[in-house]
Design a protein around this motif. Structure first.
Motif, PDB file in Angstrom:
ATOM      1  N   HIS A  59      -2.054  -5.239   6.450  1.00 15.88           N
ATOM      2  CA  HIS A  59      -1.091  -5.017   5.375  1.00 15.88           C
ATOM      3  C   HIS A  59      -1.045  -6.195   4.410  1.00 15.88           C
ATOM      4  CE1 HIS A  59       0.892  -1.701   7.665  1.00 15.88           C
ATOM      5  NE2 HIS A  59       0.605  -2.453   8.712  1.00 15.88           N
ATOM      6  N   VAL A  62      -8.344  -5.075   3.045  1.00 12.13           N
ATOM      7  CA  VAL A  62      -7.312  -4.431   2.242  1.00 12.13           C
ATOM      8  C   VAL A  62      -7.096  -5.291   1.001  1.00 12.13           C
ATOM      9  CG1 VAL A  62      -4.896  -3.704   2.127  1.00 12.13           C
ATOM     10  CG2 VAL A  62      -6.218  -3.390   4.251  1.00 12.13           C
ATOM     11  N   ALA A  70       0.825  -1.212   0.000  1.00 15.98           N
ATOM     12  CA  ALA A  70       0.000   0.000   0.000  1.00 15.98           C
ATOM     13  C   ALA A  70       0.859   1.261   0.000  1.00 15.98           C
ATOM     14  CB  ALA A  70      -0.946  -0.009   1.190  1.00 15.98           C
ATOM     15  N   VAL A 118      -8.088   0.178   0.430  1.00 15.05           N
ATOM     16  CA  VAL A 118      -8.816  -0.201   1.636  1.00 15.05           C
ATOM     17  C   VAL A 118     -10.299  -0.110   1.304  1.00 15.05           C
ATOM     18  CG1 VAL A 118      -9.299   0.370   4.039  1.00 15.05           C
ATOM     19  CG2 VAL A 118      -6.968   0.603   3.154  1.00 15.05           C
ATOM     20  N   GLN A 166      -3.289   2.136   9.954  1.00 10.04           N
ATOM     21  CA  GLN A 166      -3.084   1.134   8.907  1.00 10.04           C
ATOM     22  C   GLN A 166      -2.288  -0.017   9.528  1.00 10.04           C
ATOM     23  OE1 GLN A 166      -3.637  -0.939   6.710  1.00 10.04           O
ATOM     24  NE2 GLN A 166      -3.641   0.346   4.900  1.00 10.04           N
ATOM     25  N   SER A 216      -7.155   1.180   8.175  1.00 12.48           N
ATOM     26  CA  SER A 216      -7.954  -0.042   8.068  1.00 12.48           C
ATOM     27  C   SER A 216      -8.629  -0.412   9.385  1.00 12.48           C
ATOM     28  CB  SER A 216      -7.068  -1.199   7.595  1.00 12.48           C
ATOM     29  OG  SER A 216      -6.037  -1.464   8.533  1.00 12.48           O
TER      30      SER A 216
END
Length: 335
Positions: free
Chosen positions: A299, A327, A274, A313, A296, A284
């Motif tokens: 991952h 994600v 990302a 996301v 976040q 997230s």
């Protein structure tokens, strides 16, 4: 005496703000309290700006005016520096993935113990065209139900689950692998994360990446040692010896991985997809917070033989029962 106390207090405030902005400089990114503070950069920036406004209420008091103005200046500098670090990881939340390409589509979603249900998970997999699906806190029965739904639609998946207690959702982690990627076998020989399970699957014919559904424990006070050990374990899977695609709820941000970086990677040799494509600062977790505010901690990472193409996301699923957003990442193999 007041002047001396003012200087001492100002130095303490400056040190605290410096650590909150960039704890990596002193190797404190995994220290208690600091680890929690750095994970929510936007929230801490908001607190700093609020404190600056409160401090300005005392600027009319002549005796403390220099101190107040100094503190306000430090808070504003902190907000600018920390905000810049956060923004540098990418705030693009509108990237589109090409499911018609031959690229690998990876989806990760912490389901909070099966909360979204099989139908919803299968729908998301179908609509996104995901090939590898990492599902922390998803049990084997639900994983099988999802695979059966997808198989009935002509999209078969293999199911791999590791559990530390089958009856408690949080102690389960599931990995769904499209049959189009070939057959995989769970590798139990590599060990695992200590408190919450991680699934490591290797291709039976050796053709394809090692796929990992990861779930390090959260850095709550009683789990700090296990959290650090879990991050070391998942980083060790990215040691450069295998092609690896790993995703899941890492309960950590890029800041926490600083000491694990190897050969230009973010987590061992693996890169965070990302952030590589400008979406690494889109939150997230938790779903009650808007994406620009959240952390976040979910991952998708991969070794350098995989090039991140796009990441997103998914923000339209905040009301399906789990506190994490999915994600989605598109990876292109470049060898």
């Amino acid at each position: 005496m007041l002047v001396i106390l003012g200087w001492l207090l100002a130095l303490v405030i400056a040190a605290c703000l410096a650590v909150a902005a960039w704890p990596q400089a002193l190797g404190l990114e995994q220290a208690p309290v600091v680890a929690q503070v750095v994970s929510m950069r936007v929230g801490v920036i908001g607190i700093a700006l609020a404190l600056a406004v409160v401090a300005l209420a005392f600027v009319g008091w002549r005796r403390v005016r220099p101190f107040v103005l100094g503190v306000v200046s430090m808070l504003l500098v902190f907000a600018l520096v920390s905000g810049g670090i956060h923004a540098s990881r990418g705030l693009d939340d509108g990237q589109a993935l090409d499911r018609a390409s031959d690229d690998l589509i990876v989806l990760t979603w912490n389901t909070l113990g099966d909360e979204p249900g099989a139908e919803e998970i299968a729908r998301v997999i179908d609509e996104t065209g995901a090939d590898a699906v990492m599902l922390p806190e998803t049990t084997l029965p639900l994983g099988v139900e999802v695979a059966e739904l997808l198989g009935a639609r002509g999209n078969p998946f293999w199911v791999h689950t590791t559990d530390y207690s089958p009856s408690y959702g949080a102690l389960n982690t599931t990995l769904l692998i499209s049959a189009a990627l070939g057959e995989y076998t769970t590798d139990l020989s590599v060990g695992g994360t200590r408190t919450l399970p991680t699934v490591v699957a290797r291709p039976d014919d050796g053709d394809g990446p090692v796929l990992v559904s990861a779930h390090p424990v959260a850095p709550v006070p009683q789990q700090m040692r296990n959290w650090r050990a879990d991050l070391d374990f998942v980083a060790g899977l990215c040691d450069g010896s295998d092609s690896v695609v790993m995703a899941g709820d890492f309960n950590s941000t890029l800041d926490h991985w600083w000491s694990t970086r190897t050969d230009g990677g973010d987590l061992g040799t693996c890169r965070d997809a990302a952030s590589a494509v400008g979406a690494g600062a889109v939150g997230s977790w938790p779903t009650w917070a808007p994406p620009w505010l959240g952390a976040q901690i979910d991952h998708v990472v991969a070794t350098p033989d995989w090039e991140p193409v796009a990441a997103r996301v998914l923000t339209g699923l905040d009301d399906v029962g789990t506190d994490h957003r999915p994600v989605l990442v598109q990876l292109r193999y470049r060898g």
